[in-house]
Write a protein that holds these residues in place. Structure first.
Motif, PDB file in Angstrom:
ATOM      1  N   MET A   1       0.849  -1.197   0.000  1.00 56.09           N
ATOM      2  CA  MET A   1       0.000   0.000   0.000  1.00 56.09           C
ATOM      3  C   MET A   1       0.884   1.247   0.000  1.00 56.09           C
ATOM      4  O   MET A   1       1.852   1.324   0.749  1.00 56.09           O
ATOM      5  N   ASN A   2       0.546   2.197  -0.846  1.00 54.56           N
ATOM      6  CA  ASN A   2       1.327   3.421  -0.916  1.00 54.56           C
ATOM      7  C   ASN A   2       1.159   4.254   0.347  1.00 54.56           C
ATOM      8  O   ASN A   2       0.100   4.256   0.975  1.00 54.56           O
ATOM      9  N   THR A   3       2.215   4.955   0.703  1.00 49.75           N
ATOM     10  CA  THR A   3       2.156   5.899   1.812  1.00 49.75           C
ATOM     11  C   THR A   3       2.196   7.300   1.237  1.00 49.75           C
ATOM     12  O   THR A   3       2.614   7.507   0.095  1.00 49.75           O
ATOM     13  N   PRO A   4       1.773   8.311   2.001  1.00 46.18           N
ATOM     14  CA  PRO A   4       1.808   9.678   1.476  1.00 46.18           C
ATOM     15  C   PRO A   4       3.205  10.097   1.021  1.00 46.18           C
ATOM     16  O   PRO A   4       3.367  10.853   0.073  1.00 46.18           O
ATOM     17  N   GLN A   5       4.250   9.559   1.689  1.00 43.33           N
ATOM     18  CA  GLN A   5       5.609   9.947   1.341  1.00 43.33           C
ATOM     19  C   GLN A   5       5.977   9.529  -0.081  1.00 43.33           C
ATOM     20  O   GLN A   5       6.869  10.093  -0.690  1.00 43.33           O
ATOM     21  N   ASP A   6       5.311   8.512  -0.617  1.00 48.57           N
ATOM     22  CA  ASP A   6       5.622   8.053  -1.966  1.00 48.57           C
ATOM     23  C   ASP A   6       5.354   9.139  -3.010  1.00 48.57           C
ATOM     24  O   ASP A   6       5.884   9.069  -4.115  1.00 48.57           O
ATOM     25  N   ALA A   7       4.502  10.094  -2.680  1.00 48.21           N
ATOM     26  CA  ALA A   7       4.136  11.137  -3.643  1.00 48.21           C
ATOM     27  C   ALA A   7       5.131  12.287  -3.669  1.00 48.21           C
ATOM     28  O   ALA A   7       5.016  13.172  -4.510  1.00 48.21           O
ATOM     29  N   ARG A   8       6.110  12.274  -2.775  1.00 47.01           N
ATOM     30  CA  ARG A   8       7.050  13.397  -2.731  1.00 47.01           C
ATOM     31  C   ARG A   8       7.870  13.489  -4.015  1.00 47.01           C
ATOM     32  O   ARG A   8       8.409  12.507  -4.489  1.00 47.01           O
ATOM     33  N   GLN A   9       7.936  14.699  -4.546  1.00 45.25           N
ATOM     34  CA  GLN A   9       8.798  14.991  -5.686  1.00 45.25           C
ATOM     35  C   GLN A   9      10.000  15.802  -5.200  1.00 45.25           C
ATOM     36  O   GLN A   9       9.948  16.443  -4.146  1.00 45.25           O
ATOM     37  N   PHE A  10      11.055  15.766  -5.996  1.00 44.93           N
ATOM     38  CA  PHE A  10      12.298  16.431  -5.621  1.00 44.93           C
ATOM     39  C   PHE A  10      12.749  17.321  -6.776  1.00 44.93           C
ATOM     40  O   PHE A  10      12.843  16.871  -7.913  1.00 44.93           O
ATOM     41  N   ALA A  11      13.018  18.591  -6.462  1.00 49.44           N
ATOM     42  CA  ALA A  11      13.524  19.545  -7.451  1.00 49.44           C
ATOM     43  C   ALA A  11      14.939  19.939  -7.029  1.00 49.44           C
ATOM     44  O   ALA A  11      15.108  20.603  -6.002  1.00 49.44           O
ATOM     45  N   PRO A  12      15.965  19.528  -7.770  1.00 51.75           N
ATOM     46  CA  PRO A  12      17.342  19.827  -7.362  1.00 51.75           C
ATOM     47  C   PRO A  12      17.604  21.309  -7.118  1.00 51.75           C
ATOM     48  O   PRO A  12      18.386  21.667  -6.234  1.00 51.75           O
ATOM     49  N   ALA A  13      16.938  22.182  -7.878  1.00 54.91           N
ATOM     50  CA  ALA A  13      17.171  23.624  -7.707  1.00 54.91           C
ATOM     51  C   ALA A  13      16.787  24.094  -6.313  1.00 54.91           C
ATOM     52  O   ALA A  13      17.376  25.040  -5.785  1.00 54.91           O
ATOM     53  N   THR A  14      15.802  23.429  -5.708  1.00 55.32           N
ATOM     54  CA  THR A  14      15.365  23.833  -4.370  1.00 55.32           C
ATOM     55  C   THR A  14      16.494  23.724  -3.365  1.00 55.32           C
ATOM     56  O   THR A  14      16.696  24.615  -2.526  1.00 55.32           O
ATOM     57  N   GLN A  15      17.230  22.633  -3.419  1.00 53.79           N
ATOM     58  CA  GLN A  15      18.351  22.447  -2.502  1.00 53.79           C
ATOM     59  C   GLN A  15      19.408  23.535  -2.696  1.00 53.79           C
ATOM     60  O   GLN A  15      20.057  23.956  -1.740  1.00 53.79           O
ATOM     61  N   ARG A  16      19.553  23.984  -3.932  1.00 54.01           N
ATOM     62  CA  ARG A  16      20.584  24.976  -4.222  1.00 54.01           C
ATOM     63  C   ARG A  16      20.180  26.391  -3.835  1.00 54.01           C
ATOM     64  O   ARG A  16      21.041  27.209  -3.491  1.00 54.01           O
ATOM     65  N   ASN A  17      18.879  26.707  -3.928  1.00 55.51           N
ATOM     66  CA  ASN A  17      18.504  28.123  -3.768  1.00 55.51           C
ATOM     67  C   ASN A  17      17.764  28.448  -2.476  1.00 55.51           C
ATOM     68  O   ASN A  17      17.556  29.614  -2.162  1.00 55.51           O
ATOM     69  N   ARG A  18      17.366  27.432  -1.722  1.00 55.78           N
ATOM     70  CA  ARG A  18      16.459  27.722  -0.601  1.00 55.78           C
ATOM     71  C   ARG A  18      17.103  28.574   0.491  1.00 55.78           C
ATOM     72  O   ARG A  18      16.439  29.430   1.081  1.00 55.78           O
ATOM     73  N   GLU A  19      18.389  28.386   0.750  1.00 59.40           N
ATOM     74  CA  GLU A  19      19.024  29.162   1.821  1.00 59.40           C
ATOM     75  C   GLU A  19      19.183  30.623   1.430  1.00 59.40           C
ATOM     76  O   GLU A  19      18.924  31.522   2.251  1.00 59.40           O
ATOM     77  N   GLU A  44       8.866  21.496  -1.498  1.00 63.91           N
ATOM     78  CA  GLU A  44      10.107  21.514  -0.717  1.00 63.91           C
ATOM     79  C   GLU A  44      10.407  22.893  -0.125  1.00 63.91           C
ATOM     80  O   GLU A  44      10.909  22.996   0.993  1.00 63.91           O
ATOM     81  N   HIS A  45      10.130  23.949  -0.906  1.00 66.73           N
ATOM     82  CA  HIS A  45      10.335  25.285  -0.349  1.00 66.73           C
ATOM     83  C   HIS A  45       9.420  25.515   0.851  1.00 66.73           C
ATOM     84  O   HIS A  45       9.838  26.081   1.867  1.00 66.73           O
ATOM     85  N   ALA A  46       8.174  25.107   0.729  1.00 64.89           N
ATOM     86  CA  ALA A  46       7.202  25.348   1.801  1.00 64.89           C
ATOM     87  C   ALA A  46       7.650  24.731   3.113  1.00 64.89           C
ATOM     88  O   ALA A  46       7.623  25.381   4.170  1.00 64.89           O
ATOM     89  N   VAL A  47       8.064  23.458   3.074  1.00 62.35           N
ATOM     90  CA  VAL A  47       8.428  22.795   4.328  1.00 62.35           C
ATOM     91  C   VAL A  47       9.753  23.314   4.870  1.00 62.35           C
ATOM     92  O   VAL A  47      10.005  23.221   6.079  1.00 62.35           O
ATOM     93  N   TYR A  48      10.593  23.881   4.014  1.00 65.92           N
ATOM     94  CA  TYR A  48      11.847  24.457   4.491  1.00 65.92           C
ATOM     95  C   TYR A  48      11.624  25.846   5.079  1.00 65.92           C
ATOM     96  O   TYR A  48      12.133  26.170   6.161  1.00 65.92           O
ATOM     97  N   PHE A  49      10.853  26.675   4.375  1.00 62.59           N
ATOM     98  CA  PHE A  49      10.685  28.056   4.817  1.00 62.59           C
ATOM     99  C   PHE A  49       9.824  28.176   6.071  1.00 62.59           C
ATOM    100  O   PHE A  49      10.109  28.992   6.951  1.00 62.59           O
ATOM    101  N   ALA A  50       8.739  27.420   6.138  1.00 62.99           N
ATOM    102  CA  ALA A  50       7.751  27.630   7.203  1.00 62.99           C
ATOM    103  C   ALA A  50       8.361  27.640   8.602  1.00 62.99           C
ATOM    104  O   ALA A  50       8.148  28.598   9.368  1.00 62.99           O
ATOM    105  N   PRO A  51       9.128  26.617   9.016  1.00 62.27           N
ATOM    106  CA  PRO A  51       9.653  26.649  10.377  1.00 62.27           C
ATOM    107  C   PRO A  51      10.652  27.777  10.624  1.00 62.27           C
ATOM    108  O   PRO A  51      10.799  28.229  11.768  1.00 62.27           O
TER     109      PRO A  51
END
Length: 207
Positions: A1-19, A44-51
Motif C-alpha cells: 500500500m502506498n504511503t503519502p511519502q511516496d508522492a514526494r517529488q524532488f527539485a534539485p534547484a530547491t536544494q541549491r537556492n532555498r538558503e 520543498e520550499h514550503a516545508v523548508y521556509f515555514a519553520p
C-alpha cells in the motif's frame, strides 16, 4: 500500500537556492500574518521556509494535482505547526478561493512566470492587488532579462529550451514584469542579485 511519502517529488534547484532565498525573505517579509505561496511545485520550499519564518504562517498552493500530492506528502514528512495544507489555485483564475487564515501579508512566487504563459504573470499581479493590503509584499524569484537582454549565456540557452517546450513560455523582461505589477498598484522596491543568474524582485502594494 502506498504511503503519502511516496508522492514526494524532488527539485534539485530547491536544494541549491532555498538558503539564499530565505535570507532575502527574512529581510523583506512582514513580521506576522500569512505568506501565500503561488505555484509551490514540489512543496520543498514550503516545508523548508515555514519553520524558519515563525510566527508567520505559510499557505502553499498549486493547480497541478501531482504537485498538490507532493506538497501534502512533504508536509506529512516534515510537518510544521505554522504550515497549512495546500490549496488548489491557478494564478490565472479570476477569483482565488482561499481558506480562512491570518491576514495575508505577503505573496511569494518562485520560478513560475518563465515556465508558464504570460497570462499567469498577469493573473498573479491581479490577484495580488485584490488580496494584499496596503504595504503587503510580493516576492518573485527567477531568471529575468534586463533592458531586453539576457544577463548570461546560460539564461539565453535556458530561454531557448523553454520556448522549444512551449512557445508561450520564456524568460521575461524585468521591465515588462515591473510594468504589469505597477498596473495593479504594486511598486518595485528592490531587486537582489542571486546565484546562477537569478534575481529576487520585491514589490510593495500601494495605498
Amino acid at each position: 500500500m502506498n504511503t503519502p511519502q511516496d508522492a514526494r517529488q524532488f527539485a534539485p534547484a530547491t536544494q541549491r537556492n532555498r538558503e539564499v532565498i530565505l535570507e532575502i525573505l527574512l529581510q523583506v517579509l512582514p513580521a506576522s500574518g500569512t505568506i501565500l505561496e503561488i505555484a509551490s511545485g514540489t512543496g520543498e520550499h514550503a516545508v523548508y521556509f515555514a519553520p524558519h519564518l515563525k510566527p508567520r504562517k505559510w499557505l502553499p498552493t498549486d493547480p497541478n494535482p501531482r504537485s498538490l500530492a507532493s506538497i501534502t506528502a512533504w508536509i506529512a514528512h516534515s510537518p510544521s505547526d505554522n504550515l497549512y495544507q495546500p490549496v488548489d489555485l491557478d494564478a490565472t483564475a479570476p477569483h482565488w478561493i482561499l481558506p480562512d487564515t491570518a491576514p495575508i501579508t505577503a505573496i511569494v512566487n518562485i520560478n513560475m512566470i518563465h515556465i508558464s504563459p504570460m497570462n499567469a504573470c498577469l493573473g498573479l499581479m491581479v490577484g495580488c492587488d485584490r488580496i494584499l493590503r496596503p504595504g503587503g509584499i510580493l516576492y518573485l524569484y527567477g531568471p529575468f532579462k534586463q533592458n531586453g537582454e539576457h544577463t548570461s549565456p546560460s539564461n539565453a540557452a535556458f530561454d531557448t529550451s523553454l520556448r522549444a517546450q512551449n512557445p508561450s513560455w520564456g524568460v521575461r523582461d524585468l521591465d515588462d514584469v515591473v510594468a504589469a505589477a505597477k498596473a495593479q498598484n504594486l511598486h518595485l522596491i528592490n531587486t537582489y542579485q542571486m546565484p546562477a543568474n537569478n534575481l529576487s524582485v520585491v514589490f510593495q502594494h500601494g495605498e
